[in-house]
Design an enzyme around this catalytic site. Structure first.
Site, short mmCIF file in Angstrom:
data_model
loop_
_atom_site.label_atom_id
_atom_site.label_comp_id
_atom_site.label_asym_id
_atom_site.label_seq_id
_atom_site.Cartn_x
_atom_site.Cartn_y
_atom_site.Cartn_z
N GLU A 66 0.84 -1.19 0.00
CA GLU A 66 0.00 0.00 0.00
C GLU A 66 0.88 1.25 0.00
O GLU A 66 1.77 1.39 0.83
CB GLU A 66 -0.91 0.01 1.22
N GLU A 77 2.26 0.43 4.11
CA GLU A 77 2.32 -0.85 4.79
C GLU A 77 2.17 -1.96 3.75
O GLU A 77 1.79 -1.71 2.61
CB GLU A 77 1.20 -0.99 5.83
N ASN A 114 0.22 -5.66 3.22
CA ASN A 114 -0.74 -6.63 3.72
C ASN A 114 -0.33 -7.99 3.16
O ASN A 114 -0.34 -8.20 1.95
CB ASN A 114 -2.16 -6.26 3.29
N ARG A 138 -1.34 -10.96 2.64
CA ARG A 138 -2.47 -11.88 2.45
C ARG A 138 -3.20 -11.49 1.18
O ARG A 138 -2.87 -10.50 0.55
CB ARG A 138 -3.43 -11.74 3.63
P1 ADP Z 1 -8.42 -4.59 3.07
O1 ADP Z 1 -9.84 -4.19 3.22
O2 ADP Z 1 -7.66 -3.63 2.26
O3 ADP Z 1 -8.21 -5.98 2.64
P2 ADP Z 1 -8.38 -4.15 5.91
O4 ADP Z 1 -7.21 -3.82 6.77
O5 ADP Z 1 -9.45 -3.15 5.80
O6 ADP Z 1 -7.76 -4.48 4.49
O7 ADP Z 1 -9.00 -5.49 6.47
C1 ADP Z 1 -9.31 -6.64 5.71
C2 ADP Z 1 -10.20 -7.54 6.50
O8 ADP Z 1 -9.54 -7.90 7.69
C3 ADP Z 1 -11.48 -6.89 6.92
O9 ADP Z 1 -12.52 -7.02 6.00
C4 ADP Z 1 -11.79 -7.64 8.19
O10 ADP Z 1 -12.42 -8.84 7.94
C5 ADP Z 1 -10.43 -7.90 8.75
N1 ADP Z 1 -10.01 -6.90 9.73
C6 ADP Z 1 -8.96 -6.06 9.61
N2 ADP Z 1 -8.82 -5.31 10.69
C7 ADP Z 1 -9.77 -5.67 11.54
C8 ADP Z 1 -10.14 -5.25 12.86
N3 ADP Z 1 -9.49 -4.32 13.51
N4 ADP Z 1 -11.20 -5.83 13.45
C9 ADP Z 1 -11.87 -6.79 12.80
N5 ADP Z 1 -11.57 -7.22 11.56
C10 ADP Z 1 -10.54 -6.68 10.93
P1 ADP Z 2 -4.48 0.26 8.07
O1 ADP Z 2 -3.53 -0.76 8.56
O2 ADP Z 2 -5.49 0.62 9.10
O3 ADP Z 2 -5.03 -0.09 6.74
P2 ADP Z 2 -2.87 2.27 6.69
O4 ADP Z 2 -1.53 2.70 7.14
O5 ADP Z 2 -2.91 1.38 5.51
O6 ADP Z 2 -3.62 1.61 7.93
O7 ADP Z 2 -3.74 3.56 6.41
C1 ADP Z 2 -5.15 3.49 6.17
C2 ADP Z 2 -5.61 4.72 5.41
O8 ADP Z 2 -5.32 5.92 6.11
C3 ADP Z 2 -4.95 4.91 4.06
O9 ADP Z 2 -5.57 4.16 3.06
C4 ADP Z 2 -5.11 6.42 3.85
O10 ADP Z 2 -6.41 6.73 3.43
C5 ADP Z 2 -4.93 6.98 5.22
N1 ADP Z 2 -3.53 7.37 5.46
C6 ADP Z 2 -2.59 6.58 5.98
N2 ADP Z 2 -1.40 7.22 6.08
C7 ADP Z 2 -1.60 8.46 5.61
C8 ADP Z 2 -0.77 9.64 5.47
N3 ADP Z 2 0.49 9.64 5.85
N4 ADP Z 2 -1.32 10.75 4.94
C9 ADP Z 2 -2.63 10.78 4.58
N5 ADP Z 2 -3.46 9.72 4.71
C10 ADP Z 2 -2.97 8.57 5.21
MG MG Z 3 -3.98 -0.34 5.03
#
Ligand code: ADP
Ligand code: ADP
Ligand code: MG
Length: 642
Positions: free
Chosen positions: A274, A292, A294, A296
């Site tokens: 990301e 970050e 992911n 998976r």
């Molecule tokens: P992405 O939607 O980009 O794959 P997310 O970080 O939003 O990544 O999370 C993916 C999936 O992981 C979510 O749909 C949920 O099922 C699970 N998940 C992630 N973070 C949490 C959380 N804090 N609590 C519960 N479920 C979570």
């Molecule tokens: P998570 O593990 O919860 O997915 P991320 O680090 O991927 O956390 O950030 C989630 C979202 O927060 C990003 O998709 C973006 O919309 C916003 N975000 C994260 N970092 C920044 C940044 N440095 N500046 C602006 N927006 C950010």
């Molecule tokens: Mg993220």
């Protein structure tokens, strides 16, 4: 290739994995909790093993029980899906120690990317641009505040163990730093058991662009980008591939950085890098930074599958079973444009609160790909993510694909729970989005217009009356029309008082509030006052639903049947099903209006419940750790003497 695998997940992703297994002739074992005994993924799998109670910690997070189920059923490998155990390196170690294959990266690669601070340090070393900020070990609040000052405001505080948008706080000015830090750390401690944070520069006009990568443990390829900028509170709502406005230079730079990131940790399997992109001046190769990884399969992987024609789950299975990467970088072509919309059971007007319900009626659009874990009659329970489905479209151009998305959403029908369908449809028609002007602030800026629901108009009311009179599809009820033709029939619906006269074998005149709707059924569609209504009438027990008129109108035939909520002004009720995370008051305590009473967690969000008025707590009806239904009484205030 494996002959049998176990899927350590539920819902749409378990079903998605089973689909590919069936195509490849791989046998599948599902696991399920008490709440999922009749779930779609259980029905689809060749075998299913019960693993425990409904709470994730009692079932889908029980690594040992899941591994035992794999051994008992003779599965050779475990697919973790996303969420749950998918990014848990200890689980990977345990799977391998049991002589099974984990369909995903090594525990070492997951550990390397598991904490955002360590991952950033590692990526910096590998020459991947990272968001400027502080990701050191010193967690002293004063030190962190000083670092934020150095980076400059606005700054972003992020939980190093964060995910799903949790533990993140935007700080606009130095004065707000201390309070934001405390609340971010608090949320991180409850959600991840790790209060540590990092500080990042907040990127202006941010766009979230991520690269799908795939590795064999040594080499990696990328499968182009996805734009996930359409977010609400840091959670993705609609995703697309490719990114609007992407240039060949930017794509080359991002692809190269993503592959370098994956190869730096010897990545095997499907992963996502990301990046946050500064979109204030178009897409420029020097304006993207690693956020970050992911480790998976990602929720939004289908848009990548659509534009590349590659089945990512098939690749996961093939690479995990020892095959080399199925294609070289040059062989991976990008074709057309794809969108995915995440359809959730949630109450949009109430602030997107997660909802539950039994899906009395469920219909997905023809001509789109629908990924779902539920069937008509299934229940969205309070235990898990309230996702109903993902709707994916693919067309030759972005414009065409976006039109397809709007049509697909219009054709989707869900009754039995409120959903975000109208919100998604409004997004699909948003003018700025259509032009590709996306950034992560779009939804928040236009929230009012995106969540506005037009009140039921004469056409909707007329269709509802037809439905309530049993005339939705014409047919039998009309056979006797002559019998009651002369009489106007009174139809009483919630908010609708109608007089309905049947005027022919497929026509009726309806009078509502002095207005007349002449209705005629032609080719399966009701026309109202000479125009096709575009509405579809669906009857479910106790309700009439009207779809296709911009919103889902959910109408209760008998206003008396409406639930009367027992909202005494003294009672604080749970606005949704969820888990009580904390209770801040005790009986006898004086509170002021706005004071925090309790915190409720529903899936990814925490909601603070506050006192509606000044008063004294008479009774606390729940304790932290209790799962409550919507409407459950939480705290009672003493009656105010007149
Ligand atoms: P992405 O939607 O980009 O794959 P997310 O970080 O939003 O990544 O999370 C993916 C999936 O992981 C979510 O749909 C949920 O099922 C699970 N998940 C992630 N973070 C949490 C959380 N804090 N609590 C519960 N479920 C979570
Ligand atoms: P998570 O593990 O919860 O997915 P991320 O680090 O991927 O956390 O950030 C989630 C979202 O927060 C990003 O998709 C973006 O919309 C916003 N975000 C994260 N970092 C920044 C940044 N440095 N500046 C602006 N927006 C950010
Ligand atoms: Mg993220």
């Amino acid at each position: 290739m494996f002959t049998k695998i176990l899927i350590a997940n539920r819902g749409e992703i378990a079903c998605r994995v089973i689909d590919t297994c069936r195509r490849l002739g791989v046998q599948t074992v599902a696991v399920y909790s008490d709440a999922d005994a009749h779930a779609r993924h259980v029905a689809m799998a060749d075998e299913a093993v019960h693993i425990g109670g409904p709470a994730p910690k009692d079932s889908y997070l029980k690594g040992k029980v899941i591994i035992a189920a794999a051994k008992a059923t003779g599965a050779q490998a475990i697919h973790p899906g996303y969420g749950f155990l998918s990014e848990n390196p200890d689980f990977v170690d345990a799977v391998e120690a049991a002589g099974l294959t984990f369909i995903g990266p090594s525990a070492k690669a997951i550990r390397a990317m598991g904490l955002k601070d360590a991952a950033k340090a590692l990526m910096e070393k590998a020459g991947v641009p990272v968001v400027p900020g502080y990701h050191g070990a010193d967690q002293d609040p004063d030190h962190l505040a000083k670092e934020a000052g150095k980076i400059g405001y606005p700054a972003l505080i992020k939980a190093v163990a964060g995910g799903g948008g949790k533990g993140m706080r935007l700080v606009e000015a130095p004065g707000a730093f201390a309070a934001a830090l405390e609340s971010a750390q608090g949320e991180a401690r409850t959600a991840f058991g790790n209060p540590d944070v990092l500080i990042e520069k907040y990127i202006q006009q941010p766009r979230h662009i991520e690269l799908q990568v795939f590795g064999d443990g040594t080499r990696a390829v990328h499968l182009y980008e996805r734009d996930c900028s359409l977010q609400r509170r840091h959670q993705k709502v609609i995703e697309e591939a490719p990114a609007p406005g992407m240039t060949p230079e930017m794509r080359a730079a991002m692809g190269e950085a993503a592959v370098r990131a994956a190869e730096a940790i010897g990545y095997a399997g499907a992963g996502t890098i990301e990046f946050i992109v500064d979109g204030s001046d178009g897409l420029r190769p020097d304006r993207f930074w690693f956020m970050e990884m992911n480790t998976r399969l990602q929720v939004e992987h289908p848009v990548t599958e659509a534009i590349t024609g590659i089945d990512l789950v098939e690749w996961q299975l093939r690479v995990a079973s020892g095959e080399p990467l199925p294609a070289t970088q040059d062989e991976i072509q990008l074709n057309g444009h794809a969108f995915e919309a995440r359809l959730y059971a949630e109450d949009v007007p109430a602030g997107f609160l997660p909802a539950t319900g039994t899906l009395a009626h469920l219909k997905f659009p023809a001509g789109a790909r629908s990924e779902t874990g539920v069937r008509p009659g299934d229940t969205i329970s309070p235990w898990y993510d309230p996702m109903i489905a993902k709707i994916i479209v693919h067309g030759p151009t972005r414009d065409i694909s976006l039109t397809q998305l709007a049509s697909a959403l219009d054709a989707t029908e869900v009754a039995g729970s409120v959903t975000n369908l109208a919100f998604l449809a409004a997004l699909a028609r948003h003018k700025g989005f259509a032009k590709g002007e996306v950034d992560t602030g779009l939804i928040a800026r236009d929230l009012a217009s995106l969540t506005e629901v037009a009140p039921a108009d004469l056409t909707v009311k007329a269709l509802a009356s037809l439905g309530a009179a049993g005339l939705a599809t014409g047919g039998a009820p009309f056979a006797g029309f002559a019998l009651w033709q002369p009489l106007g029939r009174k139809i009483r619906l919630d908010g609708i008082d109608a007089i309905l006269e049947v005027t022919g074998p497929a026509s009726a005149r309806i009078t509502i509030d002095g207005q007349t709707a002449d209705c005629r059924l032609m080719n399966g569609q009701w026309w109202v006052n000479g125009a096709p209504s575009g509405g579809r009438i669906v009857l479910t027990p106790g309700h009439v639903s009207i779809f296709g008129r911009g919103a889902h109108y959910f109408i209760i035939p008998d206003p008396l049947a409406r639930e009367t909520s027992a909202t005494g002004s003294d009672l604080t009720l749970s606005p949704m099903p969820g888990l009580v995370k904390a209770v801040f008051v005790t009986a006898g305590q004086a509170v002021a209006a706005g004071d925090r009473l309790a915190v409720l967690e529903a899936m990814k969000m925490e909601h603070t419940l506050t006192a509606a008025r000044d008063g004294t707590v008479a009774e606390v009806l729940v304790t932290a750790g209790t799962q409550v239904e919507a409407g459950a009484a939480l705290v009672r205030l003493e009656e105010v003497a007149e």
